[in-house]
Design an enzyme around this catalytic site. Structure first.
Site, PDB file in Angstrom:
ATOM      1  N   ASP A   1      42.760  85.195  33.692  1.00 25.36           N
ATOM      2  CA  ASP A   1      42.143  85.578  32.422  1.00 25.36           C
ATOM      3  C   ASP A   1      40.650  85.754  32.678  1.00 25.36           C
ATOM      4  O   ASP A   1      39.812  84.957  32.230  1.00 25.36           O
ATOM      5  CB  ASP A   1      42.404  84.516  31.365  1.00 25.36           C
TER       6      ASP A   1
ATOM      7  N   ARG B   1      53.677  84.066  29.925  1.00 30.94           N
ATOM      8  CA  ARG B   1      54.421  85.182  29.321  1.00 30.94           C
ATOM      9  C   ARG B   1      55.475  85.761  30.260  1.00 30.94           C
ATOM     10  O   ARG B   1      56.393  86.441  29.809  1.00 30.94           O
ATOM     11  CB  ARG B   1      53.465  86.285  28.874  1.00 30.94           C
TER      12      ARG B   1
ATOM     13  N   GLY C   1      41.664  79.560  34.806  1.00 22.57           N
ATOM     14  CA  GLY C   1      42.251  80.467  35.795  1.00 22.57           C
ATOM     15  C   GLY C   1      41.590  81.836  35.756  1.00 22.57           C
ATOM     16  O   GLY C   1      41.335  82.386  34.681  1.00 22.57           O
ATOM     17  N   GLN C   2      41.363  82.382  36.936  1.00 21.57           N
ATOM     18  CA  GLN C   2      40.709  83.703  37.023  1.00 21.57           C
ATOM     19  C   GLN C   2      41.629  84.837  36.562  1.00 21.57           C
ATOM     20  O   GLN C   2      41.164  85.952  36.378  1.00 21.57           O
ATOM     21  CB  GLN C   2      40.240  83.953  38.458  1.00 21.57           C
TER      22      GLN C   2
ATOM     23  N   HIS D   1      48.754  76.721  36.359  1.00 23.81           N
ATOM     24  CA  HIS D   1      48.137  75.588  35.650  1.00 23.81           C
ATOM     25  C   HIS D   1      48.007  74.394  36.596  1.00 23.81           C
ATOM     26  O   HIS D   1      47.015  73.677  36.578  1.00 23.81           O
ATOM     27  CB  HIS D   1      49.003  75.147  34.464  1.00 23.81           C
TER      28      HIS D   1
ATOM     29  N   ALA E   1      53.684  75.610  28.299  1.00 19.38           N
ATOM     30  CA  ALA E   1      54.520  76.501  29.132  1.00 19.38           C
ATOM     31  C   ALA E   1      53.911  76.576  30.534  1.00 19.38           C
ATOM     32  O   ALA E   1      53.630  77.649  31.055  1.00 19.38           O
ATOM     33  CB  ALA E   1      54.662  77.880  28.486  1.00 19.38           C
TER      34      ALA E   1
ATOM     35  N   HIS F   1      52.924  76.463  34.432  1.00 20.49           N
ATOM     36  CA  HIS F   1      53.480  77.013  35.673  1.00 20.49           C
ATOM     37  C   HIS F   1      52.556  76.616  36.818  1.00 20.49           C
ATOM     38  O   HIS F   1      51.566  75.891  36.616  1.00 20.49           O
ATOM     39  CB  HIS F   1      53.634  78.534  35.560  1.00 20.49           C
TER      40      HIS F   1
HETATM   41  O1  PAF Z   1      43.969  80.392  28.625  1.00 25.56           O
HETATM   42  C1  PAF Z   1      44.526  79.729  27.727  1.00 25.56           C
HETATM   43  O2  PAF Z   1      45.622  79.168  27.879  1.00 25.56           O
HETATM   44  C2  PAF Z   1      43.850  79.600  26.368  1.00 25.56           C
HETATM   45  O3  PAF Z   1      43.167  80.748  26.039  1.00 25.56           O
HETATM   46  C3  PAF Z   1      42.948  78.370  26.256  1.00 25.56           C
HETATM   47  C4  PAF Z   1      41.782  78.430  27.216  1.00 25.56           C
HETATM   48  C5  PAF Z   1      43.766  77.098  26.515  1.00 25.56           C
HETATM   49  C6  PAF Z   1      42.381  78.262  24.838  1.00 25.56           C
HETATM   50  O4  PAF Z   1      43.390  78.129  23.882  1.00 25.56           O
END
Ligand code: PAF
Length: 267
Positions: free
Chosen positions: A148, A185, A145-146, A34, A29, A31
């Protein structure tokens, strides 16, 4: 762009690579956030690999897993256009075989509190899959990515012990024009929801600048039908391209039943 579905085929290919390999693990998914990771990897490595695997072990909520967006065809198209060399697309049984002998790392101190508290088992699941991917993909640099933030801290912590030669690169959050942090999401929010969710970044930015107080912030978010799970200031130690970041305001909450997180970093 090559596609790999098994560890065996991947490792044959991996052995043929001679220069630095950049790796972007994802759950699909895709965006613009990514793609920013992919561009960063492209600019700093001879080869770029992306994995797409929706990891069931990191979902503490089955409904969230079932509803996780899937845009695989489109993902493969944008990755090939972004100059990615290889995509690793393992099945669940490839990652977690029946007679599993992989001894996975466990999350350290940075997994305590916040997401670790509200999503029990989440970081155990993340570390479990990321540890395997690091082992198999065997990259020189890995990109996260920051948005998360706590995930970045948890991965930085376990990788420094178990994968000491691997560099963890964290990349600033990509935002919509209105400030909403990009997230897979967000696809599940209505258009109105995506507009409302912009106040999350407004609030954490104001908290960082000390131009708002906590009670005002919670009430203001409520006016936009955003229920706060946590809004707090934390001390961190995160390597970024603009140096070490030591503090952050972090937010988690719900809008239209969708859980959203965001943060602002500062010193
Ligand atoms: O951030 C994410 O998309 C996931 O937590 C990751 C790092 C791909 C692990 O499944």
């Amino acid at each position: 762009m090559k596609l790999f579905f098994t560890k065996k085929k991947w490792s044959e290919y991996r052995e043929s690579l001679t220069g630095p390999l950049g790796f972007v693990p994802t759950m699909g998914a895709l965006h613009a956030g990514h793609l920013k990771l992919v561009h960063e990897a492209r600019n700093n490595n001879d080869f770029v690999a992306v994995s797409i695997f929706v990891n069931p072990k990191q979902f503490n909520n089955t409904e969230d897993l079932i509803n996780y967006p899937n845009t695989l065809e489109q993902d493969i198209l944008v990755l090939s256009q972004a100059g990615v060399d290889a995509v690793f697309l393992p099945s669940s049984s490839e990652v977690y075989p029946e007679n599993d002998t992989f001894i996975t790392a466990v999350p350290g101190k940075s997994a305590e509190g916040l997401e670790g508290a509200f999503r029990p088992g989440h970081f155990e699941g993340v570390v479990n899959v990321v540890d395997r991917l690091f082992e198999w993909i065997h990259p020189h640099n890995a990109y996260f990515g920051q948005k998360d933030l706590q995930q970045c801290l948890v991965i930085q912590e376990f990788a420094s012990e178990k994968h000491p030669n691997l560099k963890i690169v964290t990349v600033p959050t990509e935002r919509e024009k209105n400030g909403l942090a990009m997230s897979s999401r967000n696809l599940r929010l209505s258009e109105e929801g995506r507009n409302r969710a912009a106040v999350i970044f407004e609030v954490i930015s104001k908290m960082k600048d000390s131009t708002a107080d906590y009670d005002w912030a919670i009430e203001y978010l409520k006016q936009y039908e955003i229920e706060t799970e946590y809004l707090t200031n934390i001390e961190i130690s995160l390597n970024t391209d603009t140096g070490l970041m030591t503090k952050a305001w972090v937010f988690a909450g719900y809008l239209e039943g969708i859980r959203l997180i965001d943060n602002v970093l500062y010193n």
